[in-house]
Design a protein around this motif. Structure first.
Motif, short mmCIF file in Angstrom:
data_model
loop_
_atom_site.label_atom_id
_atom_site.label_comp_id
_atom_site.label_asym_id
_atom_site.label_seq_id
_atom_site.Cartn_x
_atom_site.Cartn_y
_atom_site.Cartn_z
N SER A 1 -4.71 -1.67 10.10
CA SER A 1 -3.59 -2.60 10.04
C SER A 1 -4.13 -3.94 9.53
O SER A 1 -5.08 -4.49 10.10
CB SER A 1 -2.97 -2.68 11.44
N VAL A 2 -3.54 -4.42 8.44
CA VAL A 2 -4.08 -5.62 7.77
C VAL A 2 -3.28 -6.83 8.23
O VAL A 2 -2.18 -7.09 7.74
CB VAL A 2 -4.04 -5.46 6.24
N THR A 3 -3.87 -7.58 9.17
CA THR A 3 -3.11 -8.65 9.83
C THR A 3 -3.41 -10.04 9.26
O THR A 3 -3.12 -11.05 9.89
CB THR A 3 -3.38 -8.63 11.35
N LEU B 1 -3.93 6.49 -4.74
CA LEU B 1 -4.39 5.57 -3.68
C LEU B 1 -5.17 6.33 -2.62
O LEU B 1 -6.25 5.93 -2.20
CB LEU B 1 -3.20 4.82 -3.06
N LYS B 2 -4.60 7.44 -2.18
CA LYS B 2 -5.27 8.24 -1.16
C LYS B 2 -6.64 8.70 -1.65
O LYS B 2 -7.63 8.62 -0.96
CB LYS B 2 -4.40 9.46 -0.82
N PHE B 3 -6.66 9.14 -2.92
CA PHE B 3 -7.90 9.67 -3.48
C PHE B 3 -8.98 8.60 -3.53
O PHE B 3 -10.10 8.82 -3.08
CB PHE B 3 -7.64 10.24 -4.88
N GLY C 1 0.81 -1.22 0.00
CA GLY C 1 0.00 0.00 0.00
C GLY C 1 0.84 1.26 0.00
O GLY C 1 1.79 1.40 -0.77
N THR C 2 0.48 2.17 0.88
CA THR C 2 1.20 3.43 0.97
C THR C 2 2.67 3.21 1.31
O THR C 2 3.56 3.88 0.78
CB THR C 2 0.53 4.33 2.03
N SER C 3 2.93 2.25 2.17
CA SER C 3 4.33 1.96 2.53
C SER C 3 5.11 1.46 1.32
O SER C 3 6.31 1.71 1.19
CB SER C 3 4.40 0.94 3.66
#
Ligand code: M6R
Length: 360
Positions: free
Chosen positions: A356-358, A238-240, A57-59
């Motif tokens: 947080s996607v665990t 992505l943010k949008f 993702g953003t990271s």
């Protein structure tokens, strides 16, 4: 609490002058061009031949940003989506440094890539925001971005801090591994030291709300950039999409003509990020979209040549191209925020998403 803001996201966007100052505090010395990263002292990276960055993702966008900085510092680097790592990882050995870039330090995909790399004999490091996170425990070394807690599901301040940490890390690793250290070190570090104040200016003078008002009922939103502007375009999109629920896509500027241009109409505004890296080419790409009727919003410094054609302007300071994209990113964060707010979206907790996607 939200500190007087309507949403944590806006609070966290506005915290960037502080979070960026904390990221570099005690770590840079513009006088002698030196970077000190706590226990990652001189010699730590001796023997490192290649670097792999793993993230989601953003990271992942921060990782891409970092991979460009590392490559430009002479270090062979790839950024790999952590969720693709198990089936598509480039080979590793003891000359490979695998860096897990993860705000939470708990993302399952990123942790399994990290564990796999470690098992296969790579050296490991995590760039994370959370002390005591799983990533910090699993990786041999940890570098903390010190952004402070991020509550909004949309990652904002942690993106800029991760990118900055990777820029610092590039210089630190280059110092240990390159006989010819990258040029302009002092100039970059001086710019870095001035970044918090200039971010404050961008926040105080941003025209993003007006731009969002003008375009927020479009059909689709395109974000383009090249070089370090490319990951910023991906992140802008992505943010949008994440907080406005509108369709948005990010492209490398030069890719527009290889397919996406077919989608361009007067209802697809194009946000073009100018980072001082072959800007004339990006301008040409943006003009091609404009010829098909698309409004072009230029994210660039005042007086930039793009403003001769642009329909809208989001101003960034005149700066080193290594940092320009991060100012552009602040403007794009604000555009997404204001568009989502005009569309009455929940913003801090977008539907279907978790902070947080665990799970893998
Ligand atoms: O905690 P992490 O940085 O590992 O999270 C990775 C992604 O899930 C995360 O960056 C996500 O894309 C953002 N919340 C989107 O704004």
């Amino acid at each position: 609490g939200k500190g007087g803001y309507d949403h944590f996201m806006l609070k966290e966007i506005n915290e960037q002058p502080t979070s960026l100052a904390q990221a570099v505090e005690g770590r840079i010395d513009p006088e002698n061009g030196r970077i000190t990263l706590e226990d990652l002292g001189p010699g730590t990276f001796a023997g490192i031949e290649t670097v792999q960055l793993v993230a989601c993702g953003t990271s992942y966008h921060a990782a891409l940003y970092g991979s460009i900085a590392l490559n430009r510092a002479g270090i062979r680097t790839t950024a790999v989506l952590a969720n693709e790592y198990s089936i598509s990882a480039p080979p590793v050995d003891d000359g490979t440094l695998v860096i897990a870039v993860t705000q939470s330090g708990e993302t399952a995909d990123t942790l399994s890539a990290l564990r796999q790399a470690k098992l296969e004999g790579a050296r490991t490091l995590t760039v994370t925001n959370v002390v005591g996170s799983t990533a910090a425990r699993v990786a041999t070394d940890a570098l903390f971005i010190r952004a402070g807690p991020e509550i909004g599901v949309a990652a904002t301040k942690t993106f800029s801090s991760q990118a900055i940490m990777l820029v610092l890390l590039a210089r630190r690793i280059a110092a240990d591994t390159q006989s010819d250290p990258p040029e302009n070190g002092e100039a970059l570090l001086a710019e870095l030291a001035g970044m918090p104040d200039r971010t404050e200016d961008v926040l105080a003078t941003s025209d993003a709300e007006r731009i969002a008002r003008r375009y927020h009922d479009s059909r689709s939103y395109f974000f383009i950039g090249r070089g370090l502007g490319f990951p910023v375009a991906l992140e802008g999109a992505l943010k949008f999409k994440e907080i406005t629920y509108e369709h948005a896509e990010g492209f490398a500027s030069g890719e527009l003509k290889h397919g996406p241009l077919a989608l361009v109409t007067p209802e697809t505004p194009v946000f073009a990020v100018f980072t001082g890296e072959e800007d004339e080419k990006t301008l040409k790409n943006a003009s091609e979209a404009q010829t098909r009727g698309a409004p072009v919003v230029a994210v660039c410094p005042a007086g930039h040549e793009a403003l001769e054609i642009a329909d809208g302007h989001l101003e960034i300071p005149e700066t080193n191209s290594t940092l320009a994209g991060l100012f552009a990113n602040v403007q794009l964060q604000l555009v997404s925020y204001h568009a989502a707010s005009l569309l009455d979206r929940p913003i801090d907790k977008p539907r279907n998403l978790a902070k947080s996607v665990t799970v893998e």
